[in-house]
Design a protein around this motif. Structure first.
Motif, PDB file in Angstrom:
ATOM      1  N   LEU A 474       0.827  -1.226   0.000  1.00 41.31           N
ATOM      2  CA  LEU A 474       0.000   0.000   0.000  1.00 41.31           C
ATOM      3  C   LEU A 474       0.861   1.277   0.000  1.00 41.31           C
ATOM      4  N   ARG A 475       2.099   1.159   0.445  1.00 43.81           N
ATOM      5  CA  ARG A 475       2.955   2.329   0.664  1.00 43.81           C
ATOM      6  C   ARG A 475       3.066   3.251  -0.554  1.00 43.81           C
ATOM      7  N   PRO A 476       3.416   2.733  -1.748  1.00 40.31           N
ATOM      8  CA  PRO A 476       3.588   3.698  -2.873  1.00 40.31           C
ATOM      9  C   PRO A 476       2.327   4.502  -3.147  1.00 40.31           C
ATOM     10  N   ALA A 477       1.176   3.764  -3.098  1.00 41.80           N
ATOM     11  CA  ALA A 477      -0.081   4.484  -3.393  1.00 41.80           C
ATOM     12  C   ALA A 477      -0.363   5.555  -2.338  1.00 41.80           C
ATOM     13  N   LEU A 478      -0.132   5.187  -1.058  1.00 36.22           N
ATOM     14  CA  LEU A 478      -0.395   6.157   0.013  1.00 36.22           C
ATOM     15  C   LEU A 478       0.544   7.355  -0.103  1.00 36.22           C
TER      16      LEU A 478
END
Ligand code: ADP
Length: 660
Positions: A474-478
């Motif tokens: 989820l990190r890149p999108a967040l």
């Protein structure tokens, strides 16, 4: 003119003042001249008295002499009558008489028929003498002597030679009968010359005249005009004969004449000096009049002044205040004149600054273009004053103090403050207007990160729905969501900053950053309008400025440039932003290839509410100019000479570069 009456009265008074001494001098001169006349008159009187006295003496002398002769002749007559030797007696005594009386020319002895018996000094008179003495000249006297039996005188008669004579006849009676006549002949000239003494002739001219002023004899030693004369009857012989004695004019007595001349000269001198004095007094009164008029004029001018005037001496003591200054402060001139620091109109809370300024003025270091100061009215009200100080120079060119003109600028300050506030309000409104105009573009701009956030968010939710999804996935999108949120926040912050209402405050700011911020703002709109922006800013020193205001100026100029290029072919829609250092100033220019500015409207560009655009407000450039001038810079426009379209404008402004 209202000073006419005093002038007339003054002239009249002057006339009187000058007439009095004139009158006094005339009277004095008259008195002196009459004194001299009186003296002269007295002198004449005295002279006349002396003359009369002398004449009386002379007459008496002559009378004595004649009567002496008369007596001698009478005695001879008596003796001749008694003696037998009459002829011898006659010769003896007559000869004797002739010797003693040189004035007797001849003594004759006639008989009763007037024939000459004998005569001395000539023995017998010639024939004509007989005629002369006998019947004619002495006939009357002969008859009278005979009748009266006493000596008698003849009328004057002329003998050959033209000389006048008189004869004295003495009858000779013998036994009461006339036997003869003794006749003494006096030439009148000889009578005078023997009987008038020399000293008498020094003073007088002696004449024997008759009633008809026929002159018979004269004796004088000095020739010349006579002065006074006196007539006295010459009797005997009588017959209207007179002794006329004329005094000679005494040799000119120069003293009285000198005195008269001196008096007249002095009087003339006094008149002349009076005339000079009158002239001087006239000049003086004219000068006084001019001074009065000047004074009245000055007083009127001072009273009509609305500027307060206050003079101080070199020690700072008030020596003069005009009515306007009194009105301004509420104090009377009496309360102010003579006042020393602290002055009653100094505001107590500013006492120190005011006193410092007072010292500066006394030291001659007051600012040339005046200074502002807070003063206090008598009722305690404070007011702002603008004071200009100048040296007070007296008539001799000496520096005697300081003259100040004081303007009450409270109202002006108030108006300025109001105008400033209005200007600020206008600027703010203009910014809001700009924002309003840019709202749709900004909304569109904001839409992009929001849409991106939404799609990233959907992606994240989808990932969470898959079981195998790790938190790490989820990190890149967040992160992208965060980035887009920041981008949106930045846009909102910029808008907020721009429209925030705040007091203008200057702070050092880098012009490159300001321009960059603006570009961030304007880029979406530029894209929309297909305008390319060329911006190459070299590193520059910071300027002291209000950042939002500078942004407002730049945004306005950029948007105007883009507006002007609306009809420019797309390939030429290029807006150039430049900044450089030039003569201690920063010069920022916005150059477009737009429609350019027609010469007839160039002068009106910067006037408020001038616009050529159908929906334009026309306040942009006017606000830009006031902002630039607030920063002590200059804003102007010129044609763009390098435009590929042939038209275009450069809007440039300067900002002073100074140490913060
Ligand atoms: P507004 O933009 O609302 O008309 P401004 O005060 O900004 O008000 O501009 C006044 C006028 O100056 C504009 O209407 C326009 O005619 C002229 N003007 C301003 N900038 C330019 C430019 N870059 N080129 C040509 N004309 C300009």
């Amino acid at each position: 003119m209202n000073d006419a009456p005093p002038t007339l009265a003054g002239t009249r008074r002057l006339g009187w003042l000058l007439a009095l001494p004139k009158l006094a001098i005339v009277l004095l001169v008259a008195a002196l001249l009459s004194l001299l006349a009186l003296l002269h008159h007295n002198e004449q009187d005295e002279e006349r008295a002396a003359l009369i006295k002398d004449v009386l003496w002379l007459e008496q002398n002559l009378r004595f002499h004649l009567s002496g002769n008369e007596e001698q002749l009478q005695q001879l007559a008596l003796d001749m009558a008694e003696t037998g030797e009459a002829q011898r007696l006659f010769r003896l005594r007559a000869g004797h008489m002739l010797k003693n009386a040189p004035d007797i020319a001849q003594i004759l002895w006639l008989d009763a028929q007037r024939r000459v018996i004998d005569a001395l000094p000539s023995p017998l008179p010639p024939e004509q003498d007989k005629e002369t003495f006998g019947p004619t000249a002495t006939a009357d006297a002969f008859e009278r002597a005979r009748l009266l039996s006493k000596a008698s005188y003849s009328e004057p008669f002329l003998l050959p030679g033209g000389r006048a004579h008189i004869a004295m006849l003495t009858p000779v009676f013998a036994e009461r009968r006339l036997t003869g006549m003794l006749l003494a002949v006096y030439p009148l000239e000889a009578l005078l010359s023997s009987q008038v003494p020399w000293w008498f002739t020094e003073k007088y001219n002696v004449e024997i005249v008759d009633d008809n002023d026929v002159r018979y004899a004269t004796k004088s030693r000095i020739a010349g005009p006579g002065n006074q004369s006196y007539d006295i009857p010459f009797d005997p012989p009588g017959y209207g004969l007179k002794l006329r004695v004329t005094s000679y004019r005494t040799p000119d007595n120069w003293l009285p004449r000198l005195l008269i001349a001196a008096i007249i000269a002095l009087a003339g001198g006094v008149f002349w000096s009076l005339w000079l004095v009158r002239d001087l007094m006239r000049k003086r009164s004219r000068a006084e009049e001019a001074l009065r008029a000047e004074h009245a004029f000055r007083a009127a001018m001072e009273d009509s002044l609305t500027v307060g005037m206050r003079a101080r001496d070199l020690d700072g003591r008030v020596i003069y205040v005009n009515p306007a200054f009194c009105r301004m402060t509420g104090f009377t001139a009496e309360e102010l004149v003579g006042a020393a620091p602290p002055m009653p109109y100094w505001a107590p809370e500013q006492m120190e600054q005011t006193y410092a300024m007072h010292q500066t003025v006394l030291a001659g270091a007051a600012p040339q273009d005046g200074f502002e100061i807070t003063f206090m009215r008598k009722d305690g009200e404070r007011f702002q004053a603008l004071v200009y100080e100048a040296k007070l120079i007296d008539g001799k060119g000496k520096h005697t103090g300081w003259m100040a003109s004081v303007l009450d600028i409270t109202e002006r300050k108030h108006a300025e403050e109001l105008a400033r506030q209005q200007q600020e309000q206008l600027q703010f409104t203009a910014r809001l207007v700009t924002m309003g105009e840019m709202a749709s573009t900004l909304a569109h701009e904001l839409n992009q990160p929001l849409a991106a956030i939404a799609s990233y968010n959907t992606g994240c939710l989808n990932l969470l729905a898959q079981e195998a999804t790790r938190a790490e996935d989820l990190r890149p999108a967040l992160e992208k969501i965060g980035h887009q949120a920041q981008r949106a926040g930045k846009i909102i912050r910029r808008v907020h900053d721009f429209v925030r209402k705040s007091e203008p405050k200057r702070a050092p700011c880098a012009i490159g950053e300001v321009i960059e911020d603006c570009l961030g703002f304007i880029e979406p709109e530029a894209r929309k309008r297909q305008v390319r922006i060329d911006c190459r800013i070299p590193p520059l020193p910071p300027v002291l400025a209000d950042r939002v205001m500078l942004e407002q100026v730049l945004l306005n100029l950029i948007r105007n440039g883009m507006d002007a290029m609306a009809d420019t072919p797309v390939r030429d829609r290029m807006l150039k932003l430049s900044a450089m250092e030039e003569g201690g100033q920063l010069r920022i220019a916005v150059t477009d290839n737009g429609c350019g500015i027609a010469p007839e409207i160039r002068d009106r560009l910067f006037t408020a509410f001038f616009s050529t655009k159908p929906d334009g407000m026309g306040i942009g450039l006017s606000i830009c100019r006031s902002i630039v001038e607030f920063h002590r810079g200059r804003l102007w426009s010129e044609d763009n000479p390098d435009s590929p379209t042939g038209s275009g404008t450069i809007f440039a402004f300067t900002l002073p570069l100074e140490a913060p």
